[in-house]
Design a protein around this motif. Sequence first.
Motif, PDB file in Angstrom:
ATOM      1  N   LEU A   1       0.203  11.148   0.273  1.00 13.97           N
ATOM      2  CA  LEU A   1       1.056  11.549   1.403  1.00 13.97           C
ATOM      3  C   LEU A   1       1.841  12.821   1.105  1.00 13.97           C
ATOM      4  O   LEU A   1       2.561  13.331   1.961  1.00 13.97           O
ATOM      5  CB  LEU A   1       2.061  10.423   1.726  1.00 13.97           C
TER       6      LEU A   1
ATOM      7  N   LEU B   1       1.468   7.354  -2.343  1.00 13.83           N
ATOM      8  CA  LEU B   1       2.576   8.304  -2.212  1.00 13.83           C
ATOM      9  C   LEU B   1       2.101   9.726  -2.528  1.00 13.83           C
ATOM     10  O   LEU B   1       2.430  10.681  -1.804  1.00 13.83           O
ATOM     11  CB  LEU B   1       3.733   7.904  -3.131  1.00 13.83           C
TER      12      LEU B   1
ATOM     13  N   PRO C   1       7.859   5.682   3.835  1.00 14.70           N
ATOM     14  CA  PRO C   1       6.471   5.327   4.158  1.00 14.70           C
ATOM     15  C   PRO C   1       6.255   3.858   4.556  1.00 14.70           C
ATOM     16  O   PRO C   1       5.609   3.582   5.574  1.00 14.70           O
ATOM     17  CB  PRO C   1       5.729   5.668   2.858  1.00 14.70           C
ATOM     18  N   ALA C   2       6.754   2.923   3.762  1.00 13.76           N
ATOM     19  CA  ALA C   2       6.490   1.512   4.083  1.00 13.76           C
ATOM     20  C   ALA C   2       7.133   1.129   5.409  1.00 13.76           C
ATOM     21  O   ALA C   2       6.531   0.418   6.232  1.00 13.76           O
ATOM     22  CB  ALA C   2       7.011   0.613   2.962  1.00 13.76           C
TER      23      ALA C   2
ATOM     24  N   TYR D   1       0.827  -1.209   0.000  1.00 19.06           N
ATOM     25  CA  TYR D   1       0.000   0.000   0.000  1.00 19.06           C
ATOM     26  C   TYR D   1       0.862   1.261   0.000  1.00 19.06           C
ATOM     27  O   TYR D   1       0.659   2.169  -0.812  1.00 19.06           O
ATOM     28  CB  TYR D   1      -0.912  -0.029   1.241  1.00 19.06           C
ATOM     29  N   TYR D   2       1.841   1.279   0.881  1.00 20.33           N
ATOM     30  CA  TYR D   2       2.620   2.518   1.047  1.00 20.33           C
ATOM     31  C   TYR D   2       3.712   2.716  -0.002  1.00 20.33           C
ATOM     32  O   TYR D   2       4.476   3.667   0.085  1.00 20.33           O
ATOM     33  CB  TYR D   2       3.181   2.601   2.467  1.00 20.33           C
ATOM     34  N   GLN D   3       3.760   1.844  -0.974  1.00 18.21           N
ATOM     35  CA  GLN D   3       4.656   2.087  -2.108  1.00 18.21           C
ATOM     36  C   GLN D   3       3.860   2.292  -3.395  1.00 18.21           C
ATOM     37  O   GLN D   3       4.428   2.385  -4.477  1.00 18.21           O
ATOM     38  CB  GLN D   3       5.634   0.914  -2.272  1.00 18.21           C
TER      39      GLN D   3
ATOM     40  N   GLU E   1       4.157  12.814  -1.261  1.00 21.58           N
ATOM     41  CA  GLU E   1       5.455  12.350  -1.767  1.00 21.58           C
ATOM     42  C   GLU E   1       5.376  12.237  -3.283  1.00 21.58           C
ATOM     43  O   GLU E   1       4.325  11.873  -3.830  1.00 21.58           O
ATOM     44  CB  GLU E   1       5.779  10.956  -1.209  1.00 21.58           C
ATOM     45  N   PRO E   2       6.483  12.520  -3.973  1.00 17.93           N
ATOM     46  CA  PRO E   2       6.449  12.294  -5.422  1.00 17.93           C
ATOM     47  C   PRO E   2       6.300  10.804  -5.719  1.00 17.93           C
ATOM     48  O   PRO E   2       6.990   9.987  -5.112  1.00 17.93           O
ATOM     49  CB  PRO E   2       7.810  12.822  -5.899  1.00 17.93           C
ATOM     50  N   PRO E   3       5.376  10.459  -6.616  1.00 16.39           N
ATOM     51  CA  PRO E   3       5.139   9.035  -6.897  1.00 16.39           C
ATOM     52  C   PRO E   3       6.162   8.476  -7.880  1.00 16.39           C
ATOM     53  O   PRO E   3       5.834   8.153  -9.031  1.00 16.39           O
ATOM     54  CB  PRO E   3       3.726   9.046  -7.483  1.00 16.39           C
ATOM     55  N   ARG E   4       7.371   8.363  -7.445  1.00 14.62           N
ATOM     56  CA  ARG E   4       8.461   7.919  -8.318  1.00 14.62           C
ATOM     57  C   ARG E   4       9.538   7.254  -7.471  1.00 14.62           C
ATOM     58  O   ARG E   4       9.562   7.419  -6.241  1.00 14.62           O
ATOM     59  CB  ARG E   4       9.043   9.123  -9.061  1.00 14.62           C
ATOM     60  N   PRO E   5      10.468   6.558  -8.135  1.00 22.21           N
ATOM     61  CA  PRO E   5      11.607   6.025  -7.378  1.00 22.21           C
ATOM     62  C   PRO E   5      12.489   7.168  -6.889  1.00 22.21           C
ATOM     63  O   PRO E   5      12.468   8.265  -7.477  1.00 22.21           O
ATOM     64  CB  PRO E   5      12.376   5.191  -8.421  1.00 22.21           C
TER      65      PRO E   5
ATOM     66  N   PRO F   1       1.788   4.344  -6.112  1.00 24.09           N
ATOM     67  CA  PRO F   1       1.853   5.759  -6.521  1.00 24.09           C
ATOM     68  C   PRO F   1       0.714   6.613  -5.985  1.00 24.09           C
ATOM     69  O   PRO F   1       0.930   7.762  -5.579  1.00 24.09           O
ATOM     70  CB  PRO F   1       1.804   5.682  -8.056  1.00 24.09           C
TER      71      PRO F   1
ATOM     72  N   SER G   1      16.784   1.581  -5.310  1.00 25.72           N
ATOM     73  CA  SER G   1      16.290   2.957  -5.438  1.00 25.72           C
ATOM     74  C   SER G   1      15.991   3.374  -6.874  1.00 25.72           C
ATOM     75  O   SER G   1      15.516   4.482  -7.113  1.00 25.72           O
ATOM     76  CB  SER G   1      17.273   3.952  -4.809  1.00 25.72           C
ATOM     77  N   ASN G   2      16.238   2.481  -7.822  1.00 22.71           N
ATOM     78  CA  ASN G   2      15.803   2.721  -9.196  1.00 22.71           C
ATOM     79  C   ASN G   2      14.315   2.406  -9.377  1.00 22.71           C
ATOM     80  O   ASN G   2      13.770   2.600 -10.473  1.00 22.71           O
ATOM     81  CB  ASN G   2      16.581   1.827 -10.167  1.00 22.71           C
ATOM     82  N   ASN G   3      13.694   1.880  -8.334  1.00 29.93           N
ATOM     83  CA  ASN G   3      12.316   1.383  -8.449  1.00 29.93           C
ATOM     84  C   ASN G   3      11.427   2.002  -7.383  1.00 29.93           C
ATOM     85  O   ASN G   3      11.889   2.314  -6.282  1.00 29.93           O
ATOM     86  CB  ASN G   3      12.308  -0.144  -8.270  1.00 29.93           C
ATOM     87  N   ILE G   4      10.163   2.117  -7.718  1.00 29.72           N
ATOM     88  CA  ILE G   4       9.242   2.731  -6.755  1.00 29.72           C
ATOM     89  C   ILE G   4       9.043   1.837  -5.526  1.00 29.72           C
ATOM     90  O   ILE G   4       8.776   2.318  -4.431  1.00 29.72           O
ATOM     91  CB  ILE G   4       7.895   3.091  -7.439  1.00 29.72           C
TER      92      ILE G   4
ATOM     93  N   ARG H   1      14.872  11.308   3.825  1.00 34.72           N
ATOM     94  CA  ARG H   1      15.673  11.970   2.796  1.00 34.72           C
ATOM     95  C   ARG H   1      17.035  12.388   3.343  1.00 34.72           C
ATOM     96  O   ARG H   1      17.129  12.987   4.402  1.00 34.72           O
ATOM     97  CB  ARG H   1      14.928  13.188   2.264  1.00 34.72           C
TER      98      ARG H   1
END
Lengths: 150, 534
Positions: free
Chosen positions: A119, A116, B359-360, A109-111, A121-125, A113, B47-50, B324
């Motif tokens: 929240l 995110l 978040p997770a 859930y918390y990953q 947060e930008p929805p990206r890696p 998009p 970190s290359n992946n969401i 961050r």
Amino acid sequence: MTETPAPLRDSAFVQALFDVVIPPSDDGKLPGAGSLGLASTLAAQLEADPVFGPPVQAGLQAVYNAALARDPAGFAALPPQARVEVVESQLGAHPMLMIGLTLHLYPAYYQHPRVLEGLGEPPRPPFPEGYDLEPTDPHLLEHLRTQPRT
Amino acid sequence: MANEPVGVLIVGAGASGAAFAWRIADMGLRVLCLEQGPWVKQSDYPSNNIDWESRGMGPFATSPNIRKLPADYPVNEQDSAISPLMFNAVGGSTILWAAHFPRFTPRDFRVKSDDGVADDWPIDYQTLEPYFAINDRMMGVSGLPGDPAYPYHEPPMPPLPLGKSGNVVAAGFQKLGWHWWPSDSAVTSREYEGRAPCINLGSCISGCAQGAKASTDITYWPAALRKGVEIRTGCRVREVTVRPDGMADGVLYYDEEGALQEQKAEIVVLACNGIGTPRLLLNSKSPQHPDGLANSSGLVGKNLMFHPYAAILGIFDEPLGGRRGPTGCSLWSHQFYETDRSRGFVRGYSFEAVRGFAPAQTSLWGMARGFVPWGEGHHQGFARIYDRTTGLLAITEDLPEEANTVTLDPELTDSHGIPAPKVNYRLSENSQKMLAHAVERAKEALTAAGAVETLAEPLMSAAGWHLMGTARMGKDPKTSVVNEWGRAHDARNLFIIDGSIFVTAGGVNPTSTIQALALYVADSIKKNIETLFD
């Protein structure tokens, strides 16, 4: 190929159950977990989890059956409070159900998009854009500069 | 299958093996490194992946017993209060470390003289000082000169920004009048020798896709390869072989295809960490060394030291920037580093400030501690802690005890059938008292910083990052495994350069000191080469 357990193949059940675990937020910014299409991800993770997979699947089946016993239309047809009651009624016999389920559902859930974004947060890696970081407070550094050298 | 002999054979391509390879490469001998893991591509880092947080808990987890990758060997940790962590690849555990980069202090090398416990090292800070400086340049260290806890030194780059959470915690220490200083960090604060500056991914401990964090695959290894060092990956060493006179003469290893290979060498160097090295020595039994290679003292595998960690977290009423920024690289404190017997224990500990959770991780941490329930109240619980936490790690000095050991497991083996290590480790009373003290002081600091609530994990069990002491150095062959420059007392052409040779553990992260030692051993070999085999 491993067959997906029955409850996790019932999309109405999955959506309703996941929304019980993580409901939509009151302000509407965060979706319920049921609306994110996480069933197949969860099913795969539970299949691969030798510790929590079997008890969670057994617990899901018990919830599924208990809901059917209460209403032939199944879990999704129950009013919200009744869904919670059905889940709670099975936790005595299946104490690992919610521990194992949340262990997999929370990270999924918390990953997502949409979550995110909700929240803020930008929805990206993280990579390659990275993030900004607040600079060091100059007053703190000024204090350090007064320290004696060794 | 036999391979062409080499001059120097290094086992392990991590922090120490890489530094040593680079430094020894100009001696004129052929240098080969065998590494059981692969090269890892930065494009493969989580970190290359969401879903980077999940990936960091799976194939990039810090425990080999969780990862279970082909390069990993299992570790029996059932009888250990702390789980050993490591990564097996070119770069070793620096792939997954936080790059918090303190040096040992001068007093860390003389705890027997100063405090009457454990033993003094046979070398001192001054001996290693030039190597610390070389290593700082090679790894690329950011920091602020002038920390009164250390002899003056100048990191090659300016310090990283503290970020919101670092500013808040630093203000707490300042309010109490306690020592704090921006960390020396092996992370680039600006462009540095082809490496881009840190962009605050917050994913240091699952690999740095930016290449800002120093891991030896991107620092020492490119330089070593340019000097002609050869590295073979996917090669797991089974044992060190010996000549009739007991000197090392090479290794037997399994190559990437699983074929047993023989590699002869004039000098063998072990850089397999504080668990892998004693494991290999104990697996290298021969008529000349019936109890394992270099083990006439009986000390191979004994005196295992971790750094027992406590984690103390503060919950604040303001946003702190979450995860961050460089994970473990904002500030340290040596306020309680030196012995003060009124505290009820000897030696001391440092604090390392860490950032908040992503978040997770917030949800899982919050679930485990009852903050984030399922159902009604879920979002309120999450919002209470998300981006509202920051914390301190207390890194306590573990003292050597012979009962804390690495031995060979009688049943467990790796994928090649090589006996796996078994770790027996219990926490000493001294460490327990130190941890309890640290928890209270950390709560005090976080409260001074503005925390509205503090929570502690008084002993982090999954925190065995630092593996030390299992082949200790010393001048007396009866009480040590290697001499003051890493040479095995029992085999004059065998060297050990990883954390195994630490005499004591200090109360700070050891990698800076491990690498300085590796450089120093390389120079000592060069200096003594004419009489090395006499």
